[in-house]
Design an enzyme around this catalytic site. Structure first.
Site, PDB file in Angstrom:
ATOM      1  N   HIS A 135       0.989  -1.100  -0.055  1.00 47.77           N
ATOM      2  CA  HIS A 135      -0.053  -0.023   0.125  1.00 47.77           C
ATOM      3  C   HIS A 135       0.867   1.300   0.149  1.00 47.77           C
ATOM      4  CE1 HIS A 135      -3.419   2.490   1.107  1.00 47.77           C
ATOM      5  NE2 HIS A 135      -2.795   3.205   1.915  1.00 47.77           N
ATOM      6  N   GLU A 136       1.952   1.226   0.760  1.00 50.10           N
ATOM      7  CA  GLU A 136       2.666   2.638   0.937  1.00 50.10           C
ATOM      8  C   GLU A 136       3.516   2.568  -0.353  1.00 50.10           C
ATOM      9  OE1 GLU A 136       2.155   4.628   3.151  1.00 50.10           O
ATOM     10  OE2 GLU A 136       0.757   3.202   4.373  1.00 50.10           O
ATOM     11  N   HIS A 139       1.689   4.454  -2.926  1.00 52.47           N
ATOM     12  CA  HIS A 139       1.288   5.632  -2.967  1.00 52.47           C
ATOM     13  C   HIS A 139       2.318   6.402  -3.792  1.00 52.47           C
ATOM     14  CE1 HIS A 139      -2.122   6.599  -0.498  1.00 52.47           C
ATOM     15  NE2 HIS A 139      -1.640   5.843   0.408  1.00 52.47           N
ATOM     16  N   GLU A 198      -6.364   6.771  -1.766  1.00 50.89           N
ATOM     17  CA  GLU A 198      -6.260   5.638  -0.866  1.00 50.89           C
ATOM     18  C   GLU A 198      -6.801   4.409  -1.512  1.00 50.89           C
ATOM     19  OE1 GLU A 198      -4.905   5.157   2.069  1.00 50.89           O
ATOM     20  OE2 GLU A 198      -4.225   7.208   2.045  1.00 50.89           O
TER      21      GLU A 198
HETATM   22 ZN    ZN Z   1      -2.645   5.145   2.270  1.00 48.14          ZN
END
Ligand code: ZN
Length: 272
Positions: A135-136, A139, A198
């Protein structure tokens, strides 16, 4: 698809400042090339490491590095397979565990990753770490940090980057870069990622963890633990995010089969 790629390349030649992000398929305004902005991010990262307690040599620290390397490799494999080799040429991947009870983790553009020890009990396992890491990193790959800078902030950074090539970056410029790239809380300002960012990071991250050989079904379980732990409050990086835990869990559950299918293209059929 081929025509689309041709158009993309043609457009890139004409308007060098507009680039299509391979992970999102979206046009993003990039007034500052990675080669100029990333060194500033790296400087911020090193400053952060210097001011915090970095955990070295423990099995947890080694696990962060191991998972990080696998997620980085998955990103590179995906890009190479999709005709974007060299896309991460300015990246300098680095993975650090920092002693801090805050439940948080982040990745700056350029592949500079920090996990706080406070998130480890919720991650619970290497696969849980992989879900957060995916997830990170997503981004960063999707350039969400740069997208949350305002146009005037980008121009300011661009001006500073060209005027002061190596040293002497102003405090203000550093703050802008830090804020945009996720270190904002240090300066008392935290720009949130938007709901769409997100959701995008969840989707891309799930694919990355699967290509890295981690069971994508575990991402939904991670969010169940986040929800149970939070008592209604999400951890800092996720705090401002509008998708509720339930929406997130439902999305991740629904996307897991396609993440497995994507991994299969890379010969990954068993997951840990
Ligand atoms: Zn996030």
């Amino acid at each position: 698809m081929k025509i689309r790629k041709l158009l993309v390349w043609g457009t890139a030649v004409l308007f060098i400042s507009c680039a299509t992000n391979p992970f999102t398929g979206k046009q993003t305004l990039a007034l500052v090339p990675n080669s100029q902005i990333l060194p500033m991010a790296f400087q911020q990262y090193n400053q952060f490491l210097g001011e915090n307690k970095v955990v070295k040599g423990t099995s947890d620290a080694e696990m962060i590095t191991r998972v990080g390397q696998k997620i980085a490799r998955a990103s590179e494999r995906w890009l190479n397979a999709n005709g974007y080799s060299g896309y991460l040429k300015d990246y300098k991947w680095e993975y650090n565990l920092v002693e801090d009870k805050t439940v948080n983790a982040w990745c700056m553009p350029g592949g500079k990753i920090v996990f706080y020890t406070g998130i480890l009990p919720i991650a619970q396992s290497e696969t849980g770490i992989a879900a957060i890491m995916g997830h990170e990193v997503a981004h960063a790959l999707a350039n969400h940090g740069q997208q949350r800078m305002s146009a005037s902030q980008i121009q300011q950074v661009a001006g500073a980057a060209t005027a002061v090539a190596v040293s002497g970056k102003s405090q203000q410029t550093q703050q802008i870069v830090g804020t945009a790239f996720g270190l904002g809380s240090q300066f008392g300002v935290m720009l949130p990622f938007s709901r769409s960012h997100e959701t995008e990071a969840d989707r891309i991250g799930l694919q990355l963890m699967a290509i890295a050989g981690y069971n994508p079904d575990e991402a939904a379980n991670l969010w169940r633990r986040m929800k149970a732990n939070s008592g209604g409050q999400s951890p800092p990086e996720f705090m401002s995010t509008h998708p509720s835990s339930d929406t997130r869990i439902a999305n991740l559950t629904a996307w897991a089969p396609s993440a497995r299918a994507e991994a299969k293209k890379f010969g990954i059929t068993t997951f840990k």
